[in-house]
Design an enzyme around this catalytic site. Sequence first.
Site, PDB file in Angstrom:
ATOM      1  N   VAL A  85       1.986  -6.352  -6.169  1.00  0.00           N
ATOM      2  CA  VAL A  85       1.034  -6.620  -5.081  1.00  0.00           C
ATOM      3  C   VAL A  85       0.267  -5.380  -4.652  1.00  0.00           C
ATOM      4  CG1 VAL A  85       2.286  -8.608  -4.225  1.00  0.00           C
ATOM      5  CG2 VAL A  85       2.816  -6.341  -3.308  1.00  0.00           C
ATOM      6  N   HIS A  86       0.684  -4.222  -5.077  1.00  0.00           N
ATOM      7  CA  HIS A  86      -0.029  -2.998  -4.716  1.00  0.00           C
ATOM      8  C   HIS A  86      -0.859  -2.573  -5.919  1.00  0.00           C
ATOM      9  CE1 HIS A  86       3.217  -2.037  -1.487  1.00  0.00           C
ATOM     10  NE2 HIS A  86       2.413  -3.019  -1.137  1.00  0.00           N
ATOM     11  N   LEU A  87      -2.019  -3.183  -6.015  1.00  0.00           N
ATOM     12  CA  LEU A  87      -2.846  -2.968  -7.206  1.00  0.00           C
ATOM     13  C   LEU A  87      -3.763  -1.771  -6.970  1.00  0.00           C
ATOM     14  CD1 LEU A  87      -3.675  -6.726  -7.812  1.00  0.00           C
ATOM     15  CD2 LEU A  87      -1.780  -5.388  -8.728  1.00  0.00           C
ATOM     16  N   LEU A  88      -3.490  -0.688  -7.648  1.00  0.00           N
ATOM     17  CA  LEU A  88      -4.215   0.560  -7.429  1.00  0.00           C
ATOM     18  C   LEU A  88      -4.796   1.057  -8.745  1.00  0.00           C
ATOM     19  CD1 LEU A  88      -1.431   2.245  -5.257  1.00  0.00           C
ATOM     20  CD2 LEU A  88      -3.487   1.114  -4.421  1.00  0.00           C
ATOM     21  N   GLN A 129       3.622   2.720   0.795  1.00  0.00           N
ATOM     22  CA  GLN A 129       2.722   1.590   1.027  1.00  0.00           C
ATOM     23  C   GLN A 129       1.302   2.143   1.046  1.00  0.00           C
ATOM     24  OE1 GLN A 129       3.682  -1.538   1.248  1.00  0.00           O
ATOM     25  NE2 GLN A 129       5.720  -1.634   2.121  1.00  0.00           N
TER      26      GLN A 129
END
Length: 154
Positions: A85-88, A129
């Site tokens: 979910v943490h698309l970087l 986060q």
Amino acid sequence: MMEFTHTASFNGHCTTLPLSSNNVTLDPTVKDKWGRPALRTTFMNHPDDIATMKFFMERSMELMDAAGAIKKVGSYAENGQTGGVHLLGTCRMGNDPATSVVDRYNRSHDVPNLFMVDGGSMVTSGRGQPTMTIMALAFRAADHLIQAARRGEV
Ligand SMILES: Cc1cc2nc3c(=O)[nH]c(=O)nc-3n(C[C@H](O)[C@H](O)[C@H](O)COP(=O)(O)OP(=O)(O)OC[C@H]3O[C@@H](n4cnc5c(N)ncnc54)[C@H](O)[C@@H]3O)c2cc1C
């Protein structure tokens, strides 16, 4: 029957190393509905990513043991993660136009009037986060943009 008042779970937020082999490129053959090259996303976890997940799961098991857990179930994505979910990343921030897309103010090296202010400039979260950092970078980019506009540079 599940005894939810007697159940605990640990979810390990790990991270992925910023590898150049993980990227978004134009597909050489597949086209989108307008006939333009389609985006191709390539991703594979580095063995160190998997080792980090395994390490976290093992520590979680130790916590369970210390807490006197009666029944334990543990798993990790040993063949690589299938979601996140943490698309970087994809628009790496850096000083060198040869190895990065945006500068420290999220301004495109190639297109001076283009600012890309999102998680794209961060190629790894360092496990934190990401949103507060994205917001901090956005404030910095906005300050720079205002100053540059006042000087007539944008
Ligand atoms: C379930 C979940 C839980 C999360 N929990 C946390 C958390 O607790 N803490 C934390 O820090 N982060 C968390 N994150 C991560 C965080 O939400 C993202 O890192 C952050 O929102 C990324 O910001 P962004 O601006 O890069 O992208 P986004 O917020 O995804 O913004 C992209 C925007 O572009 C728009 N868009 C897409 N395509 C187009 C197009 N063609 N034209 C016009 N607009 C378009 C989209 O509609 C969207 O509004 C979580 C994410 C998820 C999915």
